[in-house]
Design a protein around this motif. Structure first.
Motif, short mmCIF file in Angstrom:
data_model
loop_
_atom_site.label_atom_id
_atom_site.label_comp_id
_atom_site.label_asym_id
_atom_site.label_seq_id
_atom_site.Cartn_x
_atom_site.Cartn_y
_atom_site.Cartn_z
N ASN A 22 0.82 -1.21 0.00
CA ASN A 22 0.00 0.00 0.00
C ASN A 22 0.86 1.26 0.00
N HIS A 23 2.00 1.18 0.70
CA HIS A 23 2.92 2.31 0.71
C HIS A 23 3.45 2.59 -0.70
N TYR A 26 0.80 4.52 -2.62
CA TYR A 26 0.76 5.91 -2.15
C TYR A 26 1.96 6.69 -2.70
N ASN A 30 2.24 9.97 -5.22
CA ASN A 30 3.01 11.16 -4.86
C ASN A 30 4.10 11.45 -5.87
N ILE A 86 -3.99 9.71 3.59
CA ILE A 86 -4.26 9.33 2.19
C ILE A 86 -5.46 10.12 1.66
N TYR A 121 -0.13 11.09 7.17
CA TYR A 121 0.25 9.80 6.57
C TYR A 121 1.52 9.24 7.19
N PHE A 184 -4.43 7.61 -5.10
CA PHE A 184 -4.75 7.78 -3.68
C PHE A 184 -6.11 7.18 -3.33
N ALA A 187 -5.25 3.56 -2.94
CA ALA A 187 -4.58 3.35 -1.66
C ALA A 187 -5.56 3.43 -0.50
N SER A 188 -6.55 4.30 -0.61
CA SER A 188 -7.57 4.42 0.43
C SER A 188 -8.36 3.13 0.58
N SER A 191 -6.16 0.32 2.05
CA SER A 191 -5.82 0.53 3.46
C SER A 191 -6.87 -0.09 4.38
#
Length: 400
Positions: A22-23, A26, A30, A86, A121, A184, A187-188, A191
């Protein structure tokens, strides 16, 4: 054999692998847009002070946000901070899509939102690193974490550069920011698969920081180290991209070169994940510090395409070595504290606040001395700040 267990790092748990995955998503979101935020502001204003002010406001808002979300993370769960970070990062890019070129009119508020979302985050992420690792496999996790980060940071700018080159004027930037927003959102959703960690210790011990600093001088020294590490990071967030943009024909090449620099960091991270061990902490920090100094000295010769590329190549090789080594040292230090894991969130809050203050100090120093890309003091400021990294090793008081 007694040394066998310690010489071979333990395997990572499923929870650790999920956190890494997941990182990576993210970081990819970014990386797609992060480098080009500075260039976007530069193209809209052609003013380095606006870029510097954006970074400074972002970095100063982060410590305040960190203290606030730290309390919520302690009382409830670190996932509240992680997910909020996130969500707010996604909101940041969605708002850019809405206002587009009018972002300049609201850059103060955008900087605050970026600082808050980043603080949320990273507090959650760093706390979870402590949860899913121990002293035996933390170097292994941090090595893989760095590789995942650098792969995301490598592919993101390259893809973003291709998008920007394929569209005229600002359309490419808008497409990049839109694609980042989708990352994102993904990723949300992912998570939600990360489990909460129940705790019976919900007291927020941040108010005892001054007492702990008095009783544990080693902890105090470690925070000084984080401040020093933050000094160049603030400048490196935006100045190299603009330096490259000034000497390259198209901004897409900034993305391609960033991908190359990050490939060097991936190599360095991989070596550390395989060979890294706690016993060599001092050696790693010394090697990284003098590597940084050497990279900056090249800029005294001239600020040109080749010197900037050499500077970025060398610093990219040594950045993971310093960051991963000092992070592992800090986690081990937290484990030796009287409150141990009950002070984990507070220690991350303090660490994030201190390193962001260091980053802000670096940006402010640059703005007050060099200020412009072509200023004669620019390389000297970078050499000074890189030389200060040499003082990190004595702060941990270990022998090789």
């Amino acid at each position: 054999m007694p040394g066998t267990a310690s010489s071979t790092p333990r395997k990572l748990s499923t929870e650790a692998k999920n956190t890494l995955w997941n990182h990576g998503i993210y970081q990819f979101g970014n990386a797609l847009a992060g480098v080009f935020i500075s260039l976007y502001l530069w193209k809209l204003t052609n003013d380095l002070w606006i870029n510097g002010a954006f970074q400074l406001i972002m970095l100063l808002s982060a410590p305040i946000a960190t203290v606030y979300i730290g309390r919520i993370a302690k009382i409830k769960d670190r996932l509240y901070a992680y997910r909020a970070g996130i969500y707010l990062t996604a909101l940041f890019y969605v708002l850019i899509l809405i206002v587009q070129e009018r972002m300049v009119d609201y850059y103060v508020w955008f900087a605050c939102l970026k600082g808050v979302s980043t603080a949320f985050y990273w507090l959650g992420n760093f706390t979870m690193i402590s949860d899913v690792t121990d002293n035996e496999n933390r170097h292994k996790y941090l090595g893989w974490n760095a590789m995942v980060t650098h792969v995301a940071n490598l592919s993101g700018p390259a893809l973003a550069g291709l998008m920007i080159a394929s569209f005229s004027e600002m359309k490419g930037y808008i497409l990049v920011f839109g694609f980042s927003s989708l990352m994102f959102v993904l990723a949300s959703v992912l998570s939600l698969h990360i489990k909460k960690k129940p705790t019976h210790h919900t007291a927020y011990y941040l108010k005892y920081t001054r007492l702990i600093l008095k009783k544990r001088p080693d902890f105090t020294r470690s925070l000084v180290g984080w401040f020093i590490i933050g000094l160049p990071q603030g400048i490196m967030m935006y100045v190299p991209a603009i330096l490259l943009f000034q000497v390259l024909p198209q901004e897409s090449w900034v993305g391609y070169l960033n991908a190359f620099f990050l490939s060097l960091s991936i190599i360095s991270s991989y070596i550390l994940s395989v060979k890294g061990n706690e016993a060599s902490t001092n050696a790693y920090l010394s090697l990284a510090a003098w590597g940084f100094v050497g990279s900056a000295l090249v800029l005294l010769w001239d600020i040109s395409l080749w010197t900037v590329i050499v500077f970025m190549c060398v610093s990219s090789l040594f950045k993971p070595l310093q960051a991963n080594t000092y992070t592992a040292h800090y986690y081990q230090l937290i484990g030796d504290m009287p409150l141990k894991e009950n002070f984990r969130i507070e220690s991350i809050v303090i660490r994030e606040s201190v390193i962001n203050c260091g980053r802000a100090a670096g940006v402010l120093l640059f703005m007050l001395t060099a200020g412009q890309i072509d200023h004669v003091w620019l390389p000297w400021i970078l050499v000074l700040i890189m030389f200060m990294q040499v003082f990190i090793r004595p702060l941990i008081h270990k022998t090789i």
